[in-house]
Design a protein around this motif. Structure first.
Motif, mmCIF file in Angstrom:
data_model
loop_
_atom_site.group_PDB
_atom_site.id
_atom_site.type_symbol
_atom_site.label_atom_id
_atom_site.label_comp_id
_atom_site.label_asym_id
_atom_site.label_seq_id
_atom_site.Cartn_x
_atom_site.Cartn_y
_atom_site.Cartn_z
ATOM 1 N N THR A 15 0.832 -1.203 0.000
ATOM 2 C CA THR A 15 0.000 0.000 0.000
ATOM 3 C C THR A 15 0.866 1.252 0.000
ATOM 4 O O THR A 15 1.966 1.260 0.559
ATOM 5 N N ARG A 52 -0.632 3.952 1.216
ATOM 6 C CA ARG A 52 -1.282 4.771 2.241
ATOM 7 C C ARG A 52 -1.455 3.990 3.552
ATOM 8 O O ARG A 52 -2.565 3.623 3.958
ATOM 9 N N CYS A 55 -9.254 0.229 7.834
ATOM 10 C CA CYS A 55 -9.360 -1.021 7.085
ATOM 11 C C CYS A 55 -10.542 -1.844 7.601
ATOM 12 O O CYS A 55 -10.665 -2.100 8.810
ATOM 13 N N VAL A 62 -5.477 -6.818 -1.561
ATOM 14 C CA VAL A 62 -5.774 -5.399 -1.375
ATOM 15 C C VAL A 62 -6.598 -5.200 -0.114
ATOM 16 O O VAL A 62 -7.545 -5.949 0.141
#
Length: 866
Positions: free
Chosen positions: A211, A213, A220, A266
């Motif tokens: 990631t 970020r 999350c 992801v």
């Protein structure tokens, strides 16, 4: 005409003032065909750059052309002075923040700052001689426009095209407001890919996510893998622990996962991008807001709360590394979405916003675009691509102070939306009372005003309706236009960078309100680049202002420069190109003085049958130019009109005909020639008027009429017939003889015994003889005997090099020594046989007879001296 050189400074200032004083460009609005222009109102966000004047110059060419063709031209001016851009300008100028003032106080400061900049805008526009009707000037924040903007809101609301929804919205943390999809743009930034390990909840194994970020870890809510990802699909159904945050999230499969990016696994955070939003909605995920409206971490981020996103990113990375969850970190250059006003990366926040539905009408807006003529045609593709790529409805509410208020109140009891009566607009809900005493839904008596304002584009998209006087008639219960002859507008001019902003939104608004397209034609201009063809920007320090250009060059030179490239192409600002316009201005000025000297009579009427052949040719050649230039102007091909007109004026009229006329009138008085000089000169002045506005006006008023050339009639063809080919050939012959005399140090009046011409010049023999002082001229029926001699053979190294390698030097030496033969197009040299594509032959024609032969493009001229 006055003696001396052309004084651009005095002339330009004089006519700028006179045109405004005389109302030369005012729209009459009476009977007659109208040509209406939907002028782009520049955003009041700082100083004008040269791009503003460039686009308006192209528009002005068409305005002046249409006016001279008898149209009543509506060419207004406006200022887009509401919204974020004007707010940010005010904050910069006064070094303040809007949050520190009441709405009314801050709005007053914005108005004061904008007024000063608007004065500068007006001065710059008038200095460039744009033929705008300054009596039709509007501001997007004025009460009349506020009323129209709020009428638009209410009409779309009543049509069911608007809705208010609490949902993820695109958000700028710097400006602290929602923005629309069109206001976000790609921004290249340095960043890092962070490989973070997520332990599986079972305690057996882990997964890795890459990631950019990591500060979104506290938000999350799920992890996704692609259903066809063989290496990761075994994770589906598992739960993973979010590192450093005591929480488990599910692993879910979804086809939107890009298996080629990162590890193919992801995390979904609320919210990092459009995919996160779609996953959140589709899979009914939890909502965790870790970032607030100012880009600050919330309590959801636990110990990182209160930090900026950038600060939190670095601290979280450090802590991940310390605790062993950061497996790798590598620097990358990547694209982020940023707010186009301030270059701040956007966030996605759940807020309550107003939207206009557009996604369900995408095909209608595409069809509306197809109904319009696009100049250049290729720009429709940009419009189509924007519509096809739309993913969001149009968010029109903004959390700012300077803007047009959204005309809504809400019932405190049930949330019912209350709108004012159309006759009461404009309204300011924060200051005005709710229009009802009791809620029509629950009879509640407490109401809350809407505090948001409308997006700037929600108002500037109404410019065709603003200029047409669109309003609601309560007696007829329908919308009407005070100046319905203006709608749809004939022309929308603008830059290609705001097709998705201004053009698309104008189509949306006007189509939904009227059912019709807002304009017949669209002219899209390119950008002005610096001399190295780099985009001008403050960060590069290469911005050139209109004022800087005009300190060095006349306005007409800058106007002439603007027609240098095709509409839609970017144009580099180079000093040498501006000088070209100055040269033409001087040429026109000096040629005009000569015409006045040679043909001093004001009125000269000569019938066609009484014209000398060379005069007839000049007038027929002129008509050919009129036809060509008119066609190019009608089709917005200004560069082609400019170049053809310059060549015709400079070469055909000045270099050829004017010299012939001077010669003829030195020896005799010819009404035919004087008449032709005046008629041709007037036509050239008129055709140059759209570009060289001041120069032509000064000459026209001095030599012909006291009324403005810009209100005169565009030149028309009269049907004069002449042999144009013979005329062109005759001019080539004259030019060749003139050059011959110069090269041989002969005076222009030196007499030549005889010339022979191979090439049609029928009817113009006497003109050639008289002008060039030739005793005898003979037209040859057959081409003179000549010999062709090879003067050079050049190798094509890209072909011969790879084939013959080191032998190329030997081949070239043989060619230099004339040791070669050519048969059937093939070259035999140095023992090699070269095919025709490997070499190029340059030949020279040699005349072996008496005299000197000169070859022009279409003739052969043999000169025999006395």
């Amino acid at each position: 005409m006055p003696e001396g050189e052309y004084d651009a400074d005095d002339v330009e200032q004089k006519w700028r003032e006179k045109w405004i004083e005389n109302g030369t460009y005012e729209y009459n609005g009476e009977d007659g065909e109208v040509f209406s222009i939907d002028t782009p109102p520049p955003t009041v966000s700082g100083s004008l750059h040269f791009g503003h004047t460039y686009g308006n110059t192209l528009t002005d060419f068409m305005a002046r052309f249409q006016r001279m063709n008898g149209k009543d031209v509506f060419f207004p001016f406006g200022y887009d002075d509401n919204g974020i851009a004007s707010e940010r300008l005010t904050e910069r100028e006064l070094d303040i923040r809007h949050q520190n003032f009441s709405r009314r106080e801050f709005q007053e400061k914005v108005r004061e700052v904008c007024q000063e900049y608007e004065k500068d805008f007006t001065g710059a526009m008038q200095e460039f001689a744009f033929s705008m009707d300054w009596s039709n000037t509007y501001k997007t924040i004025e009460p009349r426009v506020q009323r129209i903007s709020q009428l638009s809101f209410i009409d779309l609301y009543e049509q069911g095209r608007e809705y208010r929804e609490k949902a993820p919205a695109i958000w700028c943390p710097e400006c602290e407001t929602a923005i629309s999809q069109v206001e976000s743009e790609d921004l290249e930034k340095q960043g890092h890919f962070n490989d973070i390990e997520f332990p599986l909840a079972t305690g057996h194994g882990s997964l890795v996510i890459s990631t950019t970020r990591p500060e979104l870890l506290p938000a999350c809510v799920a992890i996704f893998v692609h259903p066809e990802d063989e290496s990761n699909r075994h994770l589906v159904g598992e739960k993973a622990e979010v590192p450093m945050f005591d929480r488990e999230v599910p692993v879910i499969e979804d086809e939107r996962v890009d298996m080629e990016t990162g590890t193919g696994v992801v995390m979904c955070c609320t919210f990092g991008d459009q995919n996160d939003i779609e996953w959140y909605q589709k899979h009914d995920l939890d909502l965790k807001i870790a970032i607030d409206e100012s880009g600050t971490m919330t309590d959801v981020a636990e110990g990182y709360g209160g930090l900026s996103t950038e600060e939190a990113r670095e601290e979280i990375v450090d802590d991940l590394e310390e605790k062993g969850f950061l497996l790798d970190r590598r620097q990358i250059q990547h694209t982020v979405q940023a707010h186009e006003r301030c270059d701040t990366p956007i966030e996605f926040l759940v807020t309550e916003q107003w939207y206009i539905e557009v996604l369900d009408h995408k095909e209608k807006y595409l069809e509306a675009g197809r109904e319009m003529d696009w100049y250049p045609e290729k720009m429709f593709t940009r419009y189509r691509h924007w519509i096809e790529g739309l993913e969001w409805d149009w968010c029109i509410s903004r959390q700012r102070d300077s803007g047009i208020p959204i005309p809504v109140w809400y019932c405190e009891e049930c949330g019912e939306e209350i709108l004012p009566d159309k006759k009461d607009l404009p309204v300011e809900p924060i200051q005005d009372d709710c229009p009802v005493d009791k809620c029509p839904e629950c009879e509640g008596s407490e109401f809350r005003p809407e505090e948001d304002v409308l997006d700037t584009w929600a108002t500037s998209s109404l410019t065709p309706l603003i200029n047409s006087g669109w309003d609601y008639n309560p007696e007829e219960e329908r919308f009407e236009m005070d100046r319905e002859e203006l709608y749809p507008m004939n022309l929308r001019p603008q830059g290609h960078d705001i097709i998705s902003f201004w053009l698309f939104h104008t189509v949306v608004k006007c189509y939904e309100h009227t059912g019709n397209v807002p304009f017949d034609s669209v002219m899209i201009n390119g950008h002005v680049l610096d001399e190295n063809r780099e985009k001008m920007s403050k960060s590069r320090g290469n911005v050139t202002t209109p004022k800087e250009v005009l300190e060095e060059h006349p306005v007409d030179a800058a106007r002439y420069w603007a027609a240098q490239v095709s509409v839609g192409d970017d144009l580099a600002l180079k000093d040498k190109d501006l000088v070209e316009g100055e040269k033409l201005m001087r040429k026109l000025w000096n040629a005009s003085k000569l015409v006045e000297n040679l043909a001093p009579l004001d009125q000269l009427d000569v019938e066609e049958k009484d014209l000398d052949e060379v005069d007839r040719w000049m007038l027929a050649e002129l008509e050919d130019t009129i036809e060509h230039v008119t066609e190019k102007m009608e089709n917005y091909e200004f560069s082609k009109a400019r170049d053809h007109l310059r060549h015709s004026f400079w070469n055909t009229f000045c270099d050829n005909y004017l010299e012939i006329a001077k010669q003829k009138l030195d020896e005799e008085k010819s009404r035919s020639t004087q008449y032709t000089l005046k008629e041709t000169h007037k036509a050239y002045l008129k055709m140059m008027a759209p570009m060289l506005s001041h120069t032509t006006e000064e000459i026209w008023n001095d030599m012909y009429e006291s009324s403005s050339i810009h209100r005169s009639e565009w030149p028309r063809k009269r049907g004069i017939e002449a042999d144009l080919e013979a005329g062109e050939n005759a001019m080539e012959v004259i030019s060749a003889i003139r050059k011959y005399k110069t090269q041989n140090q002969m005076s222009p009046n030196s007499e030549l015994e005889k010339i022979q011409v191979y090439g049609k010049i029928s009817g113009l023999e006497d003109a050639v003889k008289d002008v060039m002082h030739v005793k005898e001229l003979e037209e040859l029926e057959s081409e003179p005997e000549t010999e062709k001699k090879i003067i050079r053979i050049s190798l094509d190294y890209s072909r011969a090099g790879p084939k013959y390698g080191d032998k190329v030097g030997e081949i070239e030496e043989a060619l230099e020594n004339n040791e070669y033969t050519i048969e059937a197009g093939h070259l035999d040299v140095a023992g090699e046989h070269l095919k025709p594509e490997m070499f190029e032959v340059e030949e020279e024609r040699t005349y072996t007879g008496e005299g000197k032969m000169i070859e022009t493009e279409n003739t052969l001229v043999i000169i025999q001296e006395a």
